[in-house]
Motif scaffolding. Structure first.
Motif, PDB file in Angstrom:
ATOM      1  N   MET A 170       0.812  -1.206   0.000  1.00 41.00           N
ATOM      2  CA  MET A 170       0.000   0.000   0.000  1.00 41.00           C
ATOM      3  C   MET A 170       0.851   1.264   0.000  1.00 41.00           C
ATOM      4  O   MET A 170       0.335   2.315  -0.358  1.00 41.00           O
ATOM      5  CB  MET A 170      -0.919   0.018   1.210  1.00 41.00           C
ATOM      6  N   GLN A 171       2.098   1.186   0.383  1.00 42.91           N
ATOM      7  CA  GLN A 171       2.953   2.373   0.430  1.00 42.91           C
ATOM      8  C   GLN A 171       3.044   3.060  -0.937  1.00 42.91           C
ATOM      9  O   GLN A 171       3.211   4.267  -1.006  1.00 42.91           O
ATOM     10  CB  GLN A 171       4.358   1.995   0.936  1.00 42.91           C
ATOM     11  N   GLU A 172       2.930   2.282  -2.015  1.00 43.48           N
ATOM     12  CA  GLU A 172       3.015   2.850  -3.359  1.00 43.48           C
ATOM     13  C   GLU A 172       1.826   3.747  -3.693  1.00 43.48           C
ATOM     14  O   GLU A 172       1.876   4.524  -4.646  1.00 43.48           O
ATOM     15  CB  GLU A 172       3.157   1.741  -4.416  1.00 43.48           C
ATOM     16  N   LEU A 173       0.764   3.676  -2.897  1.00 45.18           N
ATOM     17  CA  LEU A 173      -0.428   4.499  -3.123  1.00 45.18           C
ATOM     18  C   LEU A 173      -0.347   5.865  -2.453  1.00 45.18           C
ATOM     19  O   LEU A 173      -1.213   6.717  -2.688  1.00 45.18           O
ATOM     20  CB  LEU A 173      -1.674   3.757  -2.633  1.00 45.18           C
ATOM     21  N   ILE A 174       0.666   6.101  -1.622  1.00 43.88           N
ATOM     22  CA  ILE A 174       0.788   7.387  -0.934  1.00 43.88           C
ATOM     23  C   ILE A 174       0.909   8.501  -1.974  1.00 43.88           C
ATOM     24  O   ILE A 174       1.684   8.405  -2.916  1.00 43.88           O
ATOM     25  CB  ILE A 174       1.977   7.384   0.043  1.00 43.88           C
ATOM     26  N   GLY A 175       0.100   9.520  -1.804  1.00 49.93           N
ATOM     27  CA  GLY A 175       0.060  10.639  -2.734  1.00 49.93           C
ATOM     28  C   GLY A 175      -0.977  10.476  -3.829  1.00 49.93           C
ATOM     29  O   GLY A 175      -1.223  11.406  -4.604  1.00 49.93           O
ATOM     30  N   SER A 176      -1.606   9.318  -3.888  1.00 50.06           N
ATOM     31  CA  SER A 176      -2.620   9.035  -4.903  1.00 50.06           C
ATOM     32  C   SER A 176      -4.023   9.154  -4.315  1.00 50.06           C
ATOM     33  O   SER A 176      -4.212   9.022  -3.115  1.00 50.06           O
ATOM     34  CB  SER A 176      -2.455   7.615  -5.444  1.00 50.06           C
ATOM     35  N   GLU A 177      -5.004   9.339  -5.198  1.00 51.14           N
ATOM     36  CA  GLU A 177      -6.392   9.336  -4.754  1.00 51.14           C
ATOM     37  C   GLU A 177      -6.837   7.892  -4.570  1.00 51.14           C
ATOM     38  O   GLU A 177      -6.633   7.055  -5.450  1.00 51.14           O
ATOM     39  CB  GLU A 177      -7.296  10.039  -5.752  1.00 51.14           C
ATOM     40  N   VAL A 178      -7.411   7.606  -3.412  1.00 49.10           N
ATOM     41  CA  VAL A 178      -7.819   6.245  -3.078  1.00 49.10           C
ATOM     42  C   VAL A 178      -9.211   6.226  -2.477  1.00 49.10           C
ATOM     43  O   VAL A 178      -9.738   7.261  -2.064  1.00 49.10           O
ATOM     44  CB  VAL A 178      -6.836   5.588  -2.067  1.00 49.10           C
ATOM     45  N   GLU A 179      -9.784   5.034  -2.436  1.00 47.80           N
ATOM     46  CA  GLU A 179     -10.989   4.755  -1.656  1.00 47.80           C
ATOM     47  C   GLU A 179     -10.575   3.817  -0.539  1.00 47.80           C
ATOM     48  O   GLU A 179      -9.961   2.778  -0.794  1.00 47.80           O
ATOM     49  CB  GLU A 179     -12.057   4.089  -2.510  1.00 47.80           C
ATOM     50  N   VAL A 180     -10.889   4.189   0.686  1.00 55.69           N
ATOM     51  CA  VAL A 180     -10.656   3.338   1.848  1.00 55.69           C
ATOM     52  C   VAL A 180     -12.016   2.781   2.251  1.00 55.69           C
ATOM     53  O   VAL A 180     -12.924   3.532   2.612  1.00 55.69           O
ATOM     54  CB  VAL A 180     -10.006   4.120   3.009  1.00 55.69           C
ATOM     55  N   SER A 190      -9.190  14.995   2.128  1.00 57.21           N
ATOM     56  CA  SER A 190     -10.338  15.046   1.225  1.00 57.21           C
ATOM     57  C   SER A 190     -10.714  16.497   0.964  1.00 57.21           C
ATOM     58  O   SER A 190     -10.124  17.420   1.533  1.00 57.21           O
ATOM     59  CB  SER A 190     -11.530  14.302   1.842  1.00 57.21           C
ATOM     60  N   ASP A 191     -11.703  16.694   0.126  1.00 53.21           N
ATOM     61  CA  ASP A 191     -12.183  18.047  -0.178  1.00 53.21           C
ATOM     62  C   ASP A 191     -12.719  18.749   1.064  1.00 53.21           C
ATOM     63  O   ASP A 191     -12.688  19.966   1.149  1.00 53.21           O
ATOM     64  CB  ASP A 191     -13.290  17.994  -1.237  1.00 53.21           C
ATOM     65  N   THR A 192     -13.229  17.977   2.008  1.00 51.32           N
ATOM     66  CA  THR A 192     -13.833  18.563   3.212  1.00 51.32           C
ATOM     67  C   THR A 192     -12.887  18.603   4.404  1.00 51.32           C
ATOM     68  O   THR A 192     -13.279  19.060   5.470  1.00 51.32           O
ATOM     69  CB  THR A 192     -15.099  17.783   3.601  1.00 51.32           C
ATOM     70  N   GLY A 193     -11.666  18.111   4.256  1.00 47.03           N
ATOM     71  CA  GLY A 193     -10.702  18.143   5.356  1.00 47.03           C
ATOM     72  C   GLY A 193      -9.986  16.814   5.520  1.00 47.03           C
ATOM     73  O   GLY A 193      -9.951  15.990   4.606  1.00 47.03           O
ATOM     74  N   TRP A 194      -9.422  16.632   6.705  1.00 44.11           N
ATOM     75  CA  TRP A 194      -8.655  15.427   7.006  1.00 44.11           C
ATOM     76  C   TRP A 194      -9.564  14.315   7.481  1.00 44.11           C
ATOM     77  O   TRP A 194     -10.515  14.552   8.233  1.00 44.11           O
ATOM     78  CB  TRP A 194      -7.619  15.721   8.092  1.00 44.11           C
ATOM     79  N   THR A 231     -18.571   2.355   5.772  1.00 39.26           N
ATOM     80  CA  THR A 231     -18.624   3.382   4.723  1.00 39.26           C
ATOM     81  C   THR A 231     -17.397   3.307   3.822  1.00 39.26           C
ATOM     82  O   THR A 231     -16.488   2.530   4.073  1.00 39.26           O
ATOM     83  CB  THR A 231     -18.757   4.786   5.355  1.00 39.26           C
ATOM     84  N   VAL A 232     -17.407   4.157   2.798  1.00 41.27           N
ATOM     85  CA  VAL A 232     -16.267   4.289   1.890  1.00 41.27           C
ATOM     86  C   VAL A 232     -15.769   5.731   1.990  1.00 41.27           C
ATOM     87  O   VAL A 232     -16.548   6.673   1.847  1.00 41.27           O
ATOM     88  CB  VAL A 232     -16.661   3.970   0.432  1.00 41.27           C
ATOM     89  N   TYR A 233     -14.474   5.895   2.262  1.00 42.26           N
ATOM     90  CA  TYR A 233     -13.858   7.209   2.341  1.00 42.26           C
ATOM     91  C   TYR A 233     -13.027   7.409   1.082  1.00 42.26           C
ATOM     92  O   TYR A 233     -12.365   6.481   0.627  1.00 42.26           O
ATOM     93  CB  TYR A 233     -12.953   7.313   3.570  1.00 42.26           C
ATOM     94  N   ARG A 234     -13.036   8.632   0.553  1.00 39.18           N
ATOM     95  CA  ARG A 234     -12.283   8.913  -0.663  1.00 39.18           C
ATOM     96  C   ARG A 234     -11.438  10.155  -0.447  1.00 39.18           C
ATOM     97  O   ARG A 234     -11.924  11.163   0.074  1.00 39.18           O
ATOM     98  CB  ARG A 234     -13.247   9.130  -1.816  1.00 39.18           C
ATOM     99  N   GLY A 235     -10.167  10.073  -0.829  1.00 39.15           N
ATOM    100  CA  GLY A 235      -9.275  11.218  -0.697  1.00 39.15           C
ATOM    101  C   GLY A 235      -7.865  10.857  -1.114  1.00 39.15           C
ATOM    102  O   GLY A 235      -7.601   9.760  -1.619  1.00 39.15           O
TER     103      GLY A 235
END
Length: 53
Positions: free
Chosen positions: A1-11, A34-38, A16-20
């Motif tokens: 998962m470290q390779e995803l740092i800096g990329s947009e992801v869904e957790v 995310s657009d709304t904060g951390w 729920t599903v978080y996106r940022g």
């Protein structure tokens, strides 16, 4: 998962599903910007992390 740092992801959790932008993966938390904060998601609730393309 470290390779995803800096990329947009869904957790994905059981609740729920978080996106940022993935900022940090720690031992206990995943940090997203995310657009709304951390967003801080506890690792023990995470089911999957997917790259958003």
């Amino acid at each position: 998962m470290q390779e995803l740092i800096g990329s947009e992801v869904e957790v994905i959790t059981y609740e729920t599903v978080y996106r940022g932008i993935l900022i940090e993966i720690g031992e206990s938390d995943i940090h997203l910007q995310s657009d709304t904060g951390w967003i801080v998601v506890p690792v023990d609730k995470v089911v999957d992390v997917k790259s958003v393309k």
